[in-house]
Design an enzyme around this catalytic site. Structure first.
Site, PDB file in Angstrom:
ATOM      1  N   THR A 148       0.850  -1.198   0.000  1.00  0.00           N
ATOM      2  CA  THR A 148       0.000   0.000   0.000  1.00  0.00           C
ATOM      3  C   THR A 148       0.881   1.242   0.000  1.00  0.00           C
ATOM      4  O   THR A 148       0.687   2.173  -0.794  1.00  0.00           O
ATOM      5  CB  THR A 148      -0.932   0.003   1.233  1.00  0.00           C
ATOM      6  OG1 THR A 148      -1.809  -1.109   1.123  1.00  0.00           O
ATOM      7  CG2 THR A 148      -1.742   1.279   1.330  1.00  0.00           C
ATOM      8  N   GLN A 167       0.770  -9.506  -5.656  1.00  0.00           N
ATOM      9  CA  GLN A 167       0.280 -10.889  -5.709  1.00  0.00           C
ATOM     10  C   GLN A 167       1.154 -11.800  -6.567  1.00  0.00           C
ATOM     11  O   GLN A 167       0.980 -13.013  -6.529  1.00  0.00           O
ATOM     12  CB  GLN A 167      -1.156 -10.922  -6.242  1.00  0.00           C
ATOM     13  CG  GLN A 167      -2.174 -10.245  -5.347  1.00  0.00           C
ATOM     14  CD  GLN A 167      -2.448 -11.027  -4.054  1.00  0.00           C
ATOM     15  OE1 GLN A 167      -2.065 -12.187  -3.899  1.00  0.00           O
ATOM     16  NE2 GLN A 167      -3.099 -10.361  -3.111  1.00  0.00           N
ATOM     17  N   HIS A 178       4.011 -10.084   3.254  1.00  0.00           N
ATOM     18  CA  HIS A 178       3.021 -11.017   3.832  1.00  0.00           C
ATOM     19  C   HIS A 178       2.198 -11.757   2.785  1.00  0.00           C
ATOM     20  O   HIS A 178       1.261 -12.480   3.125  1.00  0.00           O
ATOM     21  CB  HIS A 178       2.111 -10.302   4.839  1.00  0.00           C
ATOM     22  CG  HIS A 178       1.085  -9.379   4.258  1.00  0.00           C
ATOM     23  ND1 HIS A 178      -0.256  -9.638   4.317  1.00  0.00           N
ATOM     24  CD2 HIS A 178       1.205  -8.203   3.612  1.00  0.00           C
ATOM     25  CE1 HIS A 178      -0.922  -8.650   3.748  1.00  0.00           C
ATOM     26  NE2 HIS A 178      -0.056  -7.759   3.312  1.00  0.00           N
ATOM     27  N   CYS A 198      -9.200  -5.750   1.848  1.00  0.00           N
ATOM     28  CA  CYS A 198      -9.225  -4.330   2.198  1.00  0.00           C
ATOM     29  C   CYS A 198     -10.642  -3.785   2.224  1.00  0.00           C
ATOM     30  O   CYS A 198     -10.915  -2.769   2.832  1.00  0.00           O
ATOM     31  CB  CYS A 198      -8.367  -3.523   1.240  1.00  0.00           C
ATOM     32  SG  CYS A 198      -8.833  -3.748  -0.452  1.00  0.00           S
TER      33      CYS A 198
HETATM   34  N1  PMP Z   1      -1.955  -4.464  -4.172  1.00  0.00           N
HETATM   35  C1  PMP Z   1      -2.525  -5.675  -4.289  1.00  0.00           C
HETATM   36  C2  PMP Z   1      -2.796  -6.213  -5.670  1.00  0.00           C
HETATM   37  C3  PMP Z   1      -2.844  -6.420  -3.155  1.00  0.00           C
HETATM   38  O1  PMP Z   1      -3.399  -7.613  -3.286  1.00  0.00           O
HETATM   39  C4  PMP Z   1      -2.558  -5.873  -1.882  1.00  0.00           C
HETATM   40  C5  PMP Z   1      -2.927  -6.631  -0.631  1.00  0.00           C
HETATM   41  N2  PMP Z   1      -4.272  -6.999  -0.550  1.00  0.00           N
HETATM   42  C6  PMP Z   1      -1.967  -4.607  -1.817  1.00  0.00           C
HETATM   43  C7  PMP Z   1      -1.675  -3.935  -2.981  1.00  0.00           C
HETATM   44  C8  PMP Z   1      -1.632  -3.984  -0.491  1.00  0.00           C
HETATM   45  O2  PMP Z   1      -0.583  -4.696   0.114  1.00  0.00           O
HETATM   46  P1  PMP Z   1      -0.194  -4.503   1.633  1.00  0.00           P
HETATM   47  O3  PMP Z   1      -1.160  -5.339   2.408  1.00  0.00           O
HETATM   48  O4  PMP Z   1       1.212  -5.006   1.709  1.00  0.00           O
HETATM   49  O5  PMP Z   1      -0.291  -3.067   1.947  1.00  0.00           O
END
Ligand code: PMP
Length: 389
Positions: free
Chosen positions: A83, A191, A213, A338
């Site tokens: 993010t 991903q 993660h 999210c």
């Molecule tokens: N981009 C994508 C395509 C994701 O799948 C995610 C996580 N759901 C994120 C960004 C955000 O990643 P993070 O949890 O490390 O902030």
């Protein structure tokens, strides 16, 4: 407060939400426990051995991650996760765009919110955003991107693998289309990093967001790979100011343990790639075979799908009903983590043109190499039950 291990081991469904977050790899877990028991030191402390040790640990992780993508260790900028990396990539370019009068950005309708929201901020600040649509296959058309490309295109930001469908986007083809353009190419590889590496090695990609993660490392750490252009850093401005860590791009004390664990997770993702791929593919084949029996519809082109995920719906069954009936057996999701606290139909699937029934019935199941065998007989039986009600 300790977590009740008994409850955890007994009565829990099988976790099929690995696209939201993966469990820690055993090697990563034991490293972290050891680290917290024995190490101390801030990599920014120059005056003693503890700081120097921490710095070496961080440098080692930088090397491990850069090796996977075939970039320079100095091109790995640690952040708190994808993010933040996405925000840094897009918003960090805003002032440069204004300065050189390049205010056009190309991205897609199927990006994660951590791309779509910063794009809205750019738009509010006078930038023009062109969003490509995905077809029923789940991917965007590189030729459409080529048509949208302009002299004043500052940046092209395309995800590597979609988090809801697992569909791989045509990154290499887009990179080829961008040859001859000055536009900065950013790829959100949250991903796909550690699972589908070859496209990320393409040198035309300037910026890559990755997250620990999603590859069996800890939450709270990620990186923005920022490749040098003609030997110079890209004109990205930091969003977080302070101690000038990470070449001034991301201030704040580096979380040495998390970074080291991320480095190990990245290295293992390469070492164990085949083993992991095969286990995931095996689970996918069983899932598709069993769900097909009861009329499941799978969303997106199978030929462009990662082996650790499926997005499907059962005609006539709402996703909430499906998750409830299966909740003792498997933990699945509708929409991405999210957004999952407040359900709204997926912007990704809706952009792919799914009909209302499929849109409201779709769920994502995502697993990993540690996922145990799934009791498909029970699952198919439970679904048949609601179908007949
Ligand atoms: N981009 C994508 C395509 C994701 O799948 C995610 C996580 N759901 C994120 C960004 C955000 O990643 P993070 O949890 O490390 O902030």
């Amino acid at each position: 407060m300790s977590i009740d291990k008994q409850t955890r081991l007994k009565d829990m469904p099988i976790y099929l939400d690995c696209n939201a977050t993966t469990p820690l790899a055993p090697e990563v877990k034991s490293y972290l426990v050891d680290f917290y028991a024995t190490e101390v030191g801030n990599p920014g402390s120059r005056t003693h051995i503890f700081g120097q040790r921490a710095k070496q640990i961080v440098q080692n992780a930088r090397r491990q991650i850069s090796k996977v993508i075939e970039c320079q260790p100095s091109e790995v900028v640690f952040t708190s996760g994808a993010t933040e990396s996405n925000n840094l990539a897009l918003l960090g370019l805003m002032n440069f765009g204004r300065k050189v009068n390049k205010r056009h950005v190309i991205s897609t309708h199927i990006e994660h919110k951590s791309i779509l929201e910063p794009l809205k901020i750019l738009e509010k600040n006078g930038f023009e955003i062109s969003l490509l649509s995905a077809s029923k296959s789940g991917y965007v058309d590189p030729d459409e991107l080529k048509m949208q490309l302009r002299e004043d295109t500052l940046c092209v930001s395309i995800m590597h693998v979609n988090n809801e469908t697992g569909i791989i986007q045509p990154i290499e083809c887009i990179a080829t289309h961008l040859n001859g353009s000055e536009a900065i190419f950013h790829v959100d590889a949250s991903q796909g990093f550690g699972k589908h590496i070859p496209p990320l090695k393409n040198k035309r990609i300037d910026l890559i967001s990755i997250s620990s993660h999603k590859i069996y490392g800890p939450t709270g750490v990620g990186a923005l790979i920022s490749r040098l252009r003609n030997g110079s850093r890209l004109p990205i401005e930091p969003l977080i100011h302070g101690g000038d860590q990470e070449w001034g791009l991301r201030s704040g004390s580096l979380p040495t343990a998390l970074i080291a664990a991320f480095g190990i997770a990245a290295e293992i993702s390469e070492r164990d790639f085949v083993k992991r791929f095969e286990r995931c593919k095996y689970i996918q084949e069983l899932a598709i075979r069993n769900l097909s029996q009861i009329g499941a519809i799978f969303h997106g082109d199978h030929n462009a799908l990662l082996p650790n995920v499926i997005n499907f719906s059962i005609p006539g069954i709402d996703s909430e009903a499906l998750m409830i009936i299966l909740k003792e057996e498997i933990a699945i999701s509708n929409g991405s983590a999210c957004n999952s606290s407040s359900y709204t139909a997926s912007h990704v699937l809706s952009n792919m043109g799914l009909d209302e029934d499929a849109l409201h019935g779709s769920v994502r199941a995502s697993w990993c190499y540690m996922t145990p065998d799934i009791n498909w007989e029970n699952i198919v039986g439970l679904i048949k039950q609601i179908k007949s009600e």
